[in-house]
Write an enzyme that holds these catalytic residues in place. Structure first.
Site, PDB file in Angstrom:
ATOM      1  N   LEU A  93      -0.642  13.354 -25.544  1.00 41.29           N
ATOM      2  CA  LEU A  93      -1.435  14.033 -24.519  1.00 41.29           C
ATOM      3  C   LEU A  93      -2.814  14.457 -25.012  1.00 41.29           C
ATOM      4  O   LEU A  93      -3.259  15.570 -24.756  1.00 41.29           O
ATOM      5  CB  LEU A  93      -0.652  15.218 -23.939  1.00 41.29           C
ATOM      6  CG  LEU A  93       0.595  14.817 -23.117  1.00 41.29           C
ATOM      7  CD1 LEU A  93       1.343  16.043 -22.611  1.00 41.29           C
ATOM      8  CD2 LEU A  93       0.211  13.921 -21.938  1.00 41.29           C
ATOM      9  N   TYR A 103      15.196   7.082 -33.593  1.00 40.42           N
ATOM     10  CA  TYR A 103      15.635   5.762 -34.022  1.00 40.42           C
ATOM     11  C   TYR A 103      16.274   5.865 -35.411  1.00 40.42           C
ATOM     12  O   TYR A 103      16.410   6.957 -35.959  1.00 40.42           O
ATOM     13  CB  TYR A 103      14.471   4.762 -33.923  1.00 40.42           C
ATOM     14  CG  TYR A 103      14.044   4.599 -32.478  1.00 40.42           C
ATOM     15  CD1 TYR A 103      14.943   4.099 -31.535  1.00 40.42           C
ATOM     16  CD2 TYR A 103      12.786   5.007 -32.035  1.00 40.42           C
ATOM     17  CE1 TYR A 103      14.593   3.996 -30.188  1.00 40.42           C
ATOM     18  CE2 TYR A 103      12.433   4.907 -30.689  1.00 40.42           C
ATOM     19  CZ  TYR A 103      13.343   4.392 -29.774  1.00 40.42           C
ATOM     20  OH  TYR A 103      13.010   4.300 -28.444  1.00 40.42           O
ATOM     21  N   CYS A 109       5.787  -0.258 -27.244  1.00 44.36           N
ATOM     22  CA  CYS A 109       6.685  -1.369 -26.933  1.00 44.36           C
ATOM     23  C   CYS A 109       6.251  -2.027 -25.629  1.00 44.36           C
ATOM     24  O   CYS A 109       5.944  -1.340 -24.655  1.00 44.36           O
ATOM     25  CB  CYS A 109       8.104  -0.858 -26.734  1.00 44.36           C
ATOM     26  SG  CYS A 109       8.901  -0.384 -28.254  1.00 44.36           S
ATOM     27  N   SER A 113      -1.871   3.917 -30.636  1.00 47.69           N
ATOM     28  CA  SER A 113      -0.503   4.296 -30.990  1.00 47.69           C
ATOM     29  C   SER A 113       0.442   3.147 -30.604  1.00 47.69           C
ATOM     30  O   SER A 113       0.207   2.470 -29.596  1.00 47.69           O
ATOM     31  CB  SER A 113      -0.156   5.569 -30.207  1.00 47.69           C
ATOM     32  OG  SER A 113       0.961   6.215 -30.751  1.00 47.69           O
ATOM     33  N   PRO A 114       1.486   2.925 -31.385  1.00 48.78           N
ATOM     34  CA  PRO A 114       2.378   1.795 -31.070  1.00 48.78           C
ATOM     35  C   PRO A 114       3.030   1.928 -29.696  1.00 48.78           C
ATOM     36  O   PRO A 114       3.459   3.019 -29.316  1.00 48.78           O
ATOM     37  CB  PRO A 114       3.437   1.869 -32.182  1.00 48.78           C
ATOM     38  CG  PRO A 114       3.316   3.225 -32.774  1.00 48.78           C
ATOM     39  CD  PRO A 114       1.913   3.663 -32.571  1.00 48.78           C
ATOM     40  N   ALA A 145       6.877  -0.965 -32.126  1.00 46.41           N
ATOM     41  CA  ALA A 145       8.089  -0.985 -32.947  1.00 46.41           C
ATOM     42  C   ALA A 145       8.583  -2.423 -33.044  1.00 46.41           C
ATOM     43  O   ALA A 145       8.941  -3.031 -32.031  1.00 46.41           O
ATOM     44  CB  ALA A 145       9.155  -0.101 -32.320  1.00 46.41           C
ATOM     45  N   ARG A 181      -0.977   6.088 -23.906  1.00 46.59           N
ATOM     46  CA  ARG A 181      -1.113   5.765 -22.481  1.00 46.59           C
ATOM     47  C   ARG A 181      -2.552   5.655 -22.010  1.00 46.59           C
ATOM     48  O   ARG A 181      -2.873   4.802 -21.172  1.00 46.59           O
ATOM     49  CB  ARG A 181      -0.337   6.792 -21.651  1.00 46.59           C
ATOM     50  CG  ARG A 181       1.171   6.598 -21.773  1.00 46.59           C
ATOM     51  CD  ARG A 181       1.952   7.786 -21.303  1.00 46.59           C
ATOM     52  NE  ARG A 181       1.778   8.932 -22.187  1.00 46.59           N
ATOM     53  CZ  ARG A 181       2.412  10.079 -22.053  1.00 46.59           C
ATOM     54  NH1 ARG A 181       3.254  10.247 -21.050  1.00 46.59           N
ATOM     55  NH2 ARG A 181       2.213  11.065 -22.908  1.00 46.59           N
ATOM     56  N   GLN A 205       4.292  -1.476 -36.774  1.00 51.26           N
ATOM     57  CA  GLN A 205       5.313  -0.443 -36.956  1.00 51.26           C
ATOM     58  C   GLN A 205       6.657  -1.146 -37.179  1.00 51.26           C
ATOM     59  O   GLN A 205       7.147  -1.841 -36.292  1.00 51.26           O
ATOM     60  CB  GLN A 205       5.386   0.455 -35.721  1.00 51.26           C
ATOM     61  CG  GLN A 205       6.268   1.676 -35.953  1.00 51.26           C
ATOM     62  CD  GLN A 205       6.399   2.546 -34.724  1.00 51.26           C
ATOM     63  OE1 GLN A 205       6.704   2.038 -33.634  1.00 51.26           O
ATOM     64  NE2 GLN A 205       6.196   3.839 -34.865  1.00 51.26           N
TER      65      GLN A 205
HETATM   66  C1  LIG Z   1       4.775   2.056 -23.017  1.00 48.16           C
HETATM   67  C2  LIG Z   1       5.017   2.908 -24.234  1.00 48.16           C
HETATM   68  C3  LIG Z   1       5.674   2.364 -25.339  1.00 48.16           C
HETATM   69  C4  LIG Z   1       5.861   3.109 -26.506  1.00 48.16           C
HETATM   70  N1  LIG Z   1       6.408   2.514 -27.619  1.00 48.16           N
HETATM   71  C5  LIG Z   1       6.408   3.165 -28.805  1.00 48.16           C
HETATM   72  C6  LIG Z   1       6.745   2.501 -30.010  1.00 48.16           C
HETATM   73  O1  LIG Z   1       6.995   1.299 -30.048  1.00 48.16           O
HETATM   74  N2  LIG Z   1       6.746   3.240 -31.151  1.00 48.16           N
HETATM   75  C7  LIG Z   1       6.416   4.564 -31.162  1.00 48.16           C
HETATM   76  O2  LIG Z   1       6.434   5.192 -32.231  1.00 48.16           O
HETATM   77  N3  LIG Z   1       6.051   5.207 -30.042  1.00 48.16           N
HETATM   78  C8  LIG Z   1       6.024   4.535 -28.875  1.00 48.16           C
HETATM   79  N4  LIG Z   1       5.560   5.165 -27.749  1.00 48.16           N
HETATM   80  C9  LIG Z   1       5.036   6.540 -27.865  1.00 48.16           C
HETATM   81  C10 LIG Z   1       3.522   6.495 -28.054  1.00 48.16           C
HETATM   82  O3  LIG Z   1       3.151   5.794 -29.225  1.00 48.16           O
HETATM   83  C11 LIG Z   1       2.929   7.920 -28.101  1.00 48.16           C
HETATM   84  O4  LIG Z   1       3.428   8.574 -29.229  1.00 48.16           O
HETATM   85  C12 LIG Z   1       3.252   8.728 -26.839  1.00 48.16           C
HETATM   86  O5  LIG Z   1       3.090   7.943 -25.670  1.00 48.16           O
HETATM   87  C13 LIG Z   1       2.348   9.972 -26.724  1.00 48.16           C
HETATM   88  O6  LIG Z   1       0.992   9.599 -26.721  1.00 48.16           O
HETATM   89  P1  LIG Z   1       0.108   9.543 -25.349  1.00 48.16           P
HETATM   90  O7  LIG Z   1       0.224  10.904 -24.697  1.00 48.16           O
HETATM   91  O8  LIG Z   1      -1.307   9.248 -25.825  1.00 48.16           O
HETATM   92  O9  LIG Z   1       0.676   8.468 -24.493  1.00 48.16           O
HETATM   93  C14 LIG Z   1       5.405   4.451 -26.558  1.00 48.16           C
HETATM   94  C15 LIG Z   1       4.787   5.007 -25.439  1.00 48.16           C
HETATM   95  C16 LIG Z   1       4.569   4.250 -24.305  1.00 48.16           C
HETATM   96  C17 LIG Z   1       3.839   4.873 -23.132  1.00 48.16           C
END
Ligand SMILES: Cc1cc2nc3c(=O)[nH]c(=O)nc-3n(C[C@H](O)[C@H](O)[C@H](O)COP(=O)(O)O)c2cc1C
Length: 353
Positions: A300, A182, A25, A22-23, A57, A323, A99
């Site tokens: 999650l 956004y 930043c 997943s993307p 992003a 994560r 993205q």
């Molecule tokens: C460090 C970090 C940076 C993130 N940056 C972006 C991003 O650039 N674009 C986006 O759509 N979501 C972003 N997210 C959200 C994640 O892509 C994801 O949707 C969210 O963390 C839930 O997934 P997870 O429970 O597996 O972490 C970011 C999350 C984290 C932890």
């Protein structure tokens, strides 16, 4: 064989399994330029067995960055280092995605580890933000400038040019960031869009910005796959919700969007989210069931069994993980082991298998 490790064809794209990074930043760029941090960060997921990796992003114009450390793709000079990243990912049997994003009223902010606060437009690290309407996200934020029609049209064009550069840089998936409050989401949600022209008011008007971006980006696309990340709900009364997401997904699929990447939230600071394991899966499942669109679910999802069940029960087509990939860049190799699936490891690492 767990279905999690079954391959899938999405248009002309072939993914070797269902696990997608997943993307995320990294707030580690300067003037939008990628560097070795991004190369190693994204590259490690390819050696770790992910089918596809969606880069963070990446701003289509400088003012579209969340922070001054965001990646950008508004200049041809950004392409060279990005090409190095996509080349490495492809050499290691994964599909590179990007993205494309504009942060709108949430731009001009500090890096999270420095406190996230928004900079004044006059601050050397900040700038004047823009949005569909002159409404702030937090009550203490700087008021964004309401975009004029010609400025909206210019941003649609900039998304197209960014897509062209992304393709030149070698990305095979172009994901539009229409989630998390956004700019595109700011147009979708009636809580952040109170315009009275053709870009505001009715559902058809609020989705117009996104649809026009898609049509412009599609002019550049040849073999690449177009994905859109949406927030399925604002988690707030009178906001964007699942019914509107379902209606939007029908339009997106008709326009040629191949994956609806279903996240949620981020539109307003008074949102009330029900967090829990795979808490966004019901939205992806509903969109898939009601529209027949292919979906990715995210949020999650932490265990091999959980991810495997979602795919086996056809609740979503792809699993996006953020994560847990930071915690373990080789997550797919370890999930495969847990599920007793034999997947190839990089030859250099075979002695650890
Ligand atoms: C460090 C970090 C940076 C993130 N940056 C972006 C991003 O650039 N674009 C986006 O759509 N979501 C972003 N997210 C959200 C994640 O892509 C994801 O949707 C969210 O963390 C839930 O997934 P997870 O429970 O597996 O972490 C970011 C999350 C984290 C932890």
């Amino acid at each position: 064989m767990s279905e999690l490790f079954s391959s899938i064809n999405i248009g002309s794209l072939h993914l070797k399994n269902r696990l997608v990074v997943s993307p995320m930043c990294q707030y580690s760029a300067k003037d939008g330029f990628a560097n070795n941090w991004h190369l190693v960060h994204l590259g490690q997921f390819a050696t770790g067995g992910a089918a596809a990796i969606i880069q963070e992003a990446t701003a289509i114009v400088p003012e579209g960055r969340i922070s001054y450390g965001d990646l950008g793709i508004w200049d041809d000079q950004h392409i060279e280092k990005l090409r190095e990243i996509t080349t490495f990912i492809k050499e290691n049997d994964a599909v590179p995605g990007i993205q494309l994003a504009h942060a709108g009223r949430k731009a001009s902010s500090n890096k999270p580890w420095l406190g996230r606060g928004q900079f004044a437009p006059t601050d050397p690290l900040g700038w004047q933000t823009v949005a569909p309407s002159a409404l702030t996200f937090h009550s203490g934020d700087y008021v964004p400038q309401e975009l004029k029609i010609d400025e909206i049209e210019d941003l649609i064009e900039q998304f197209g040019r960014a897509a062209k550069r992304a393709i030149q840089a070698g990305y095979q998936i172009i994901e539009l960031h229409a989630a998390h409050g956004y700019l595109i989401h700011q147009f979708l949600s009636p809580l952040s869009n109170i315009r009275t022209d053709k870009f505001g008011g009715s559902f058809e008007n609020r989705i117009r910005f996104l649809l026009e971006i898609i049509r412009r980006v599609k002019l550049e696309i040849t073999t690449q796959s177009l994905w859109v990340r949406i927030s399925a709900t604002d988690w707030a009364p009178d906001g964007w919700d699942l019914d509107q997401s379902i209606a939007l997904s029908r339009f997106l699929t008709e326009e040629g969007v191949e994956i609806i990447d279903v996240s949620s939230g981020g539109a307003v600071s008074h949102q009330k989210i029900d967090l829990g394991p795979a808490y966004q899966l019901p939205f992806a499942r509903a969109i898939k069931e009601k529209t027949g669109s292919k979906t990715a679910t995210v949020g999650l999802i932490k265990t091999a069994a959980q991810a495997s069940d979602i795919i086996a029960q056809e609740q979503a087509d792809l699993i996006m993980i953020a994560r847990s990939f930071l915690d373990d860049p080789h997550l797919p190799l370890h999930f495969a082991k847990e599920l007793s699936v034999d997947v190839p490891w990089p030859k250099q690492y075979e002695r650890a298998k």
